[in-house]
Design an enzyme around this catalytic site. Structure first.
Site, PDB file in Angstrom:
ATOM      1  CG  ASP A 113     -60.275 -15.354 -11.403  1.00  0.00           C
ATOM      2  OD1 ASP A 113     -60.262 -16.230 -10.282  1.00  0.00           O
ATOM      3  OD2 ASP A 113     -59.454 -14.435 -11.653  1.00  0.00           O
ATOM      4  CE  LYS A 152     -59.333 -18.746  -4.758  1.00  0.00           C
ATOM      5  NZ  LYS A 152     -59.713 -18.681  -5.970  1.00  0.00           N
ATOM      6  CD  GLU A 192     -58.835 -20.159  -9.033  1.00  0.00           C
ATOM      7  OE1 GLU A 192     -57.739 -20.207  -9.073  1.00  0.00           O
ATOM      8  OE2 GLU A 192     -59.510 -20.051  -8.367  1.00  0.00           O
ATOM      9  CG  ASP A 240     -53.292 -18.467 -11.256  1.00  0.00           C
ATOM     10  OD1 ASP A 240     -52.822 -17.377 -10.276  1.00  0.00           O
ATOM     11  OD2 ASP A 240     -54.334 -18.577 -10.735  1.00  0.00           O
TER      12      ASP A 240
END
Ligand code: AMP
Length: 605
Positions: free
Chosen positions: A9, A70, A147, A169
């Site tokens: 991850d 990211k 994800e 999330d």
């Protein structure tokens, strides 16, 4: 290249690596460390820092530190760190390389291949940049996995049957909600919404501003102004307080000498309650619920069409999140797979399968029941003394500590009975009593109700610790229940039923099926110890009498004869030592001697 495949991850705030090890999918890391902050930096001497060390310097030396890379993946703009320039995928590669090293440190083998997760909304350019980052780190990227799909694999939704889940999330800096279906090898993200700039960091900002406001009220200025060091400390304190508020109803924030003004230390000491904190973040959590509604609309589905709502990301540990989601959807959100490790574990499931292991889901230890206490509340408009308040909810990962606050029912109450139950019914009497204890000698609080904190800790071995703390004095009492998660087997229940039936058989009409079952299932409390909590306690008994006695003696000491004074000082020391070392016999003896001395001195005055 080594063929071992790991799941990664690669997160905005934190990253983890998981793989099949010792018979199951696990998150790997050195020692107890499993979470790598996604931060890269250079120290003053130019040394490369990845993870915790880089994160620690981030607030003080932002120019030498890079976080949230990211967000830049897929862009061709270079980023500057400490005077050097890097492509975003190069920075990500440094994080991936560190994770590969963590996997090697944990197992002795360096992985050669990886499954890496990305958000469902990532474009092709962002996905290719992620592949490239893997290659730069010496990892062949065998799959890029969405994800939310990874999360559903962690929950075992890749078992072949068709599952539809809403994956919520909320991480440190991003929020995504997706509706996904998984059927065998076919996975689909039906709809996805979110906010790329919303997460736990915003909660920290709000709390840090609140703390700065408290400081300003006391000292007249904002401690963050022109002082990055104080700003960094405040931000850390806010994050720590935020995390504690997920399990405690209030926290004390203490920052000694946050600033020094003309040689004088300026402190911040303040208490914040979960209620106050929740009011601050409520609008942000509400905005996430709007995204949930939009995602469901886009997928043309209703909450009741979902098999589950899965909570992912560290910030979903905030109780307000699951409470508002439950209110809005009518479904019970699941967080039985650690929310901050869930995506990595799902990537680990796929990596293990690709390596030939028949893994269906990850194994996590969760509390199979709720545990709570009874309290005097209201049922059907009438006072009822067996209302049930769960403190540890069912299906939460272990180990776990949670607290709730309660109030005495009248101000002159000196005793509380704490009854601990296992079960889900709002009526305690329909749950299973697993232990009880009594706290005596409570402080009389005048017109104010007295606040009692009840803290429960359940560990992996099923040992449940229950502590009651009187907030005003810190007095506490704790019991340990050895086998809290044990339930009676059907055979044990049947044997109990027969035993009770034999007792009742002569009494006409005394046997009722429903009532009988309840009796048969109540099991004996298995208390193995009752002991004071050394951290917060001045328990009742001799310990509670120490301070008042010393106080009395200090008041009398000035008027004592020098010989008596010397003896009194000697006894003070003995008492303090006996109290600190918990030597109750010495404590009682020295207290008795001091009382006798005081009796003599006060009588001679
Ligand atoms: P993630 O990006 O999923 O690793 O989540 C990181 C975020 O979760 C950070 O903002 C953390 O402060 C937050 N977080 C971690 N633990 C907790 C907790 N116990 N309660 C609330 N937020 C937490």
């Amino acid at each position: 290249m080594n063929d071992w495949i790991v799941g990664i991850d690669l997160g905005t705030t934190n990253s983890e690596v998981a793989a099949f090890a010792e018979g199951q999918v696990r998150v790997l890391g050195p020692g107890d460390n499993r979470i790598l902050p996604s931060v890269v930096g250079f120290s003053a001497s130019g040394e490369l820092l990845v993870g915790e060390a880089a994160r620690n310097q981030q607030a003080l030396y932002p120019e030498r530190t890079i976080r949230s890379i990211k967000r830049k993946m897929g862009s061709t703009d270079a980023v500057e760190v400490g005077g050097r320039y890097f492509q975003p995928q190069e920075v990500s590669a440094l994080i991936l390389r560190e994770l590969a090293e963590w996997a090697r440190a944990a197992t002795g083998v360096r992985p050669g291949k990886a499954v890496i997760t990305v958000p469902a909304y990532f474009s092709d350019a962002q996905r290719s940049a992620t592949r490239e980052a893997g290659a730069l780190a010496g990892l062949e990227v065998v799959r890029i996995l969405n994800e939310p799909t990874a999360a559903s694999l962690a929950y075992g939704f890749g078992d072949g049957a068709k599952h539809t889940a809403l994956v919520y999330d909320l991480g440190g800096g991003t929020f995504d909600v997706s509706v996904v279906t998984v059927e065998g090898e076919v996975t689909e993200v039906l709809a996805s919404h979110g906010n790329n700039h919303l997460g736990g960091d915003d909660f920290d900002d709000l709390l840090a501003s609140w703390l700065a406001g408290k400081f300003e009220k006391l000292h007249g200025f904002d401690p963050r102004k022109d002082n990055p060091r104080a700003a960094a400390r405040l931000w850390w304190a806010a994050e720590e307080a935020k995390k504690k508020l997920s399990s405690e109803p209030y926290v004390q924030v203490r920052e000694e000498a946050l600033l020094v003004d003309n040689g004088k230390p300026l402190n911040l000491r303040v208490e914040i309650s979960r209620d106050e904190y929740e009011e601050m973040i409520r609008p942000l959590v509400h905005s996430t619920l709007d995204s949930v509604s939009k995602a469901l609309q886009d997928a043309n589905l209703r909450p009741q069409d979902m098999d589950a709502i899965l909570l992912v990301g560290g910030s979903t540990r905030t109780p307000l999140v699951s409470n508002l989601l439950r209110e809005r959807t009518g479904l019970e959100p699941r967080q039985d797979v650690h929310p901050d490790l869930c995506v990595a574990l799902g990537a680990g499931v796929l990596a293990s399968r690709l390596s030939g292991q028949a893994v269906e889901r990850v194994l996590v230890d969760v509390s199979p029941y709720s545990f709570g206490v009874s309290y005097l509340g209201e049922r059907g408009g009438y006072p009822y003394s067996h209302c049930y308040k769960p403190i540890i909810p069912r299906n939460t990962p272990l180990p776990l500590t949670r607290s709730e606050r309660f109030y005495t029912s009248h101000p002159d109450q000196e005793i509380v009975e704490v009854e601990v139950f296992q079960g889900e019914d709002e009526d305690s009497l329909r749950n299973i009593l697993v232990g009880d204890f009594r706290v005596e000698g409570l402080t009389l609080t005048g017109n104010e109700p007295n606040e009692i904190l009840c803290r429960m800790r359940l560990d992996l071995d099923g040992i449940l610790e229950v502590t009651a703390v009187e907030k005003v004095s810190g007095k506490s009492k704790r019991i340990t229940i050895a086998n809290a998660m044990h339930t009676k087997t059907p055979e044990e229940i049947e044997a109990g039923r027969r035993r009770l039936q034999a007792l009742f058989q002569d009494r006409e009409g005394a046997y009722e099926e429903g009532a009988f079952e309840e009796i048969a299932e109540v099991r004996d409390p298995a208390i193995i110890e009752v002991q004071p909590d050394p951290e917060t306690t001045i328990p009742a008994g001799p310990y509670a009498d120490v301070e008042p006695l010393l106080e009395r003696s200090r008041a009398a000491i000035a008027n004592m004869h020098p010989d008596d004074r010397e003896e009194a000082i000697d006894l003070h020391e003995k008492i303090a030592n006996a109290r600190d070392s918990r030597n109750e016999k010495d404590l009682l003896d020295s207290m008795k001697a001091l009382k006798e001395l005081l009796f003599f001195v006060e009588g001679n005055r």
